[in-house]
Write an enzyme that holds these catalytic residues in place. Sequence first.
Site, PDB file in Angstrom:
ATOM      1  N   ASP A   1      -0.143   3.971  -0.487  1.00  0.00           N
ATOM      2  CA  ASP A   1       0.324   4.584  -1.730  1.00  0.00           C
ATOM      3  C   ASP A   1       1.398   5.595  -1.366  1.00  0.00           C
ATOM      4  O   ASP A   1       1.157   6.514  -0.570  1.00  0.00           O
ATOM      5  CB  ASP A   1      -0.844   5.231  -2.470  1.00  0.00           C
ATOM      6  CG  ASP A   1      -1.703   4.177  -3.168  1.00  0.00           C
ATOM      7  OD1 ASP A   1      -1.123   3.216  -3.698  1.00  0.00           O
ATOM      8  OD2 ASP A   1      -2.933   4.317  -3.166  1.00  0.00           O
TER       9      ASP A   1
ATOM     10  N   ASP B   1      -1.698  -3.364  -6.908  1.00  0.00           N
ATOM     11  CA  ASP B   1      -2.521  -2.210  -7.301  1.00  0.00           C
ATOM     12  C   ASP B   1      -1.998  -1.524  -8.556  1.00  0.00           C
ATOM     13  O   ASP B   1      -2.178  -0.323  -8.730  1.00  0.00           O
ATOM     14  CB  ASP B   1      -2.556  -1.223  -6.112  1.00  0.00           C
ATOM     15  CG  ASP B   1      -3.500  -0.064  -6.365  1.00  0.00           C
ATOM     16  OD1 ASP B   1      -4.507  -0.264  -7.062  1.00  0.00           O
ATOM     17  OD2 ASP B   1      -3.231   1.046  -5.875  1.00  0.00           O
TER      18      ASP B   1
ATOM     19  N   HIS C   1       3.382   3.687  -8.532  1.00  0.00           N
ATOM     20  CA  HIS C   1       2.261   3.424  -9.443  1.00  0.00           C
ATOM     21  C   HIS C   1       1.147   4.476  -9.447  1.00  0.00           C
ATOM     22  O   HIS C   1       0.169   4.310 -10.191  1.00  0.00           O
ATOM     23  CB  HIS C   1       1.693   2.020  -9.218  1.00  0.00           C
ATOM     24  CG  HIS C   1       1.083   1.790  -7.864  1.00  0.00           C
ATOM     25  ND1 HIS C   1       1.732   1.109  -6.872  1.00  0.00           N
ATOM     26  CD2 HIS C   1      -0.110   2.128  -7.348  1.00  0.00           C
ATOM     27  CE1 HIS C   1       0.958   1.032  -5.797  1.00  0.00           C
ATOM     28  NE2 HIS C   1      -0.174   1.647  -6.065  1.00  0.00           N
TER      29      HIS C   1
HETATM   30 ZN   LIG Z   1      -1.889   1.792  -4.789  1.00  0.00          ZN
END
Ligand SMILES: [Zn+2]
Length: 641
Positions: free
Chosen positions: A256, A366, A565
């Site tokens: 991430d 995701d 995201h």
């Molecule tokens: Zn993610």
Amino acid sequence: MLRHPDYTRDRIQQLVRRLRGKIYAARLPVADLQVAGPVGRISFAEAQRLTGFRPARRGDQFGPAWATFWFRAAVTVPAGWAGSRVDLLWDSQSEATLWVNGRSVQGLNMTQGDRPDAMLLERCAGGEQVEFQIEMACNRTFGVSTGSGYPTGEEPVSPYHLRRCELASFDPVAWDLYWDAQVLTELEAELAREDATSDKSWQGWLLARLNDFANTLDLERRETWAAAREILRDLYAHRNGGRCVELSAIGHAHIDTAWLWPLAETHRKCERTFSTATAYLRDYPEYRFASSQAYQYAVIQQRNPDLYARIQECVARGQFIPVGGTWIEPDCNIPSGESLGRQFLFGQRFFEKEFGKRCREFWNPDVFGYNGQLPQIMRQAGITRFLTQKLSWNRFNKPHHHTFTWRGIDGSEVLTHFPPADTYNGDGSIRELRLNVKNYKDHDRSRECYYLFGHGDGGGGPTKGMLEVLRRAADLPGLPRTAQRTAEEFFDRLERDVTDRPVIWGELYFEYHRGTYTSQAAVKRHNRRAEQLLHDIEFLRATMPNYPRDEINALWRTLLLNQFHDILPGSSIGEVYADSARQFAELFAAGEKLLPAGSQLVNTTGFARAEVVEHAGTLQFVRAPPYGPAVVAEPPAAVRL
Ligand SMILES: [Zn+2]
């Protein structure tokens, strides 16, 4: 028959656990370990100028959260280890990077000792000195929280403490024997747990022969090991029947770009993860590692050119696989169509320039839902395939298919696959390999599935253990026929395998995480303002000399980054939004300067407009064609100025 299969199974499993202890039978605690810090996230070069090093001992605690410590050690390898591989065993209950001779060699310990080992010497002479440094970050895969992903508050003992720093002589025979036994033992246990295998003959034979293995192997008498391994080799000679699930696997580390840690930590997560990946790709020729998000490559290119060169080599060898075609893995609900187009433009442009190739698949596993315009945008970016699994988390309506054609609102189509293990962070276990077969919803028309394995969300990627399991799981009854394949190889197979695909039309709505869309309003407002500002700058400057392309692209990169995201939807920690607000303030300041000066009113939208504006201190009624200059006009009778 075996009269007490549970006891037999327990006994075998205990033996295998003890066998693991033989891999590093000879170990040497590092006596002279020095540490400096806490410091911030300084570079390796800056760390070389640190002073105030002091001895570090086992049990020492480190902190506070997010602090960094630099360790140094110089150790003499025991003369008796001559000819053997020497590994470092390190456990600081935190994320860490091993540096040798100024190079980031490997990441260590993503969470709680999940990756404790790294190779220091492939073959030692014995008696030589090895030197290394460790950059220890007081955080974990999930930031400063526990494994569940959420903080628990103050702990009486710092979670970041030194539990192990040892040199160890690696025993390759014990390693191979352990993994041979581990895979079959786990498989037998899974078959017994489910007790639903159609092949009782294989199940019974497996337990019986593992029992023979346990009867043959005496851990303390090495002369028994070869005969024991021979029994396992016989089991590995068994193969699947004619038709079975063909599982393509690929190593992955979902990183991430910001979430429970700030961007600055992401940069180090990429460094740790990619260092590990390039090291293992050298040791495992069959290993394939997929990495998306051009931004993360660009970060390493700038921050660690030596590592970037290693990535380039692995890409050229076809092992490190750039995927996704986008700048970051963007939210797919809030950004404008133009922004999503730019995600692909900046991503594909980077991959093409750096690696000579565009991606053919959109990789976004995701993200909290996928708008119905995406197939059209993908096709226009040269992408015909799409991979996610997020909808398997849906609260009410589970998807009906894992393989289907996704048709956008304009009729554009992309081949879509949801990996049936329902995760992008596969653990490489036998249970999960079997889960692919059990979960797959399209057995009636297809036998091709994809499996993404490796620690993720906070990065990390596959462990050597996962690679050993996959190597052995290639073609065993009870498991899908498994091989590591690139995204392109997998989708090529899938495309050939299934031609009568079901069609799903329109938005792929995600029934979860919906609260994010009413969280962190500022970043959403900044996003839209920035989209409008960049549109206006590009439109107004397009017909003028000296188009500021580089400046505009830099602003776009900032905007695209903030569409990540977990940033734009609002699911990150506060520090991420402080960074974001700062970046947007800089974007707006720089963007305003790029707008042309002048008093001419211009309509920067694609719609004809007739409205009241405030201009030069007075209210005026103006009319303007789409993308055209406004002229003062007589207001309709209903309008009063
Ligand atoms: Zn993610």
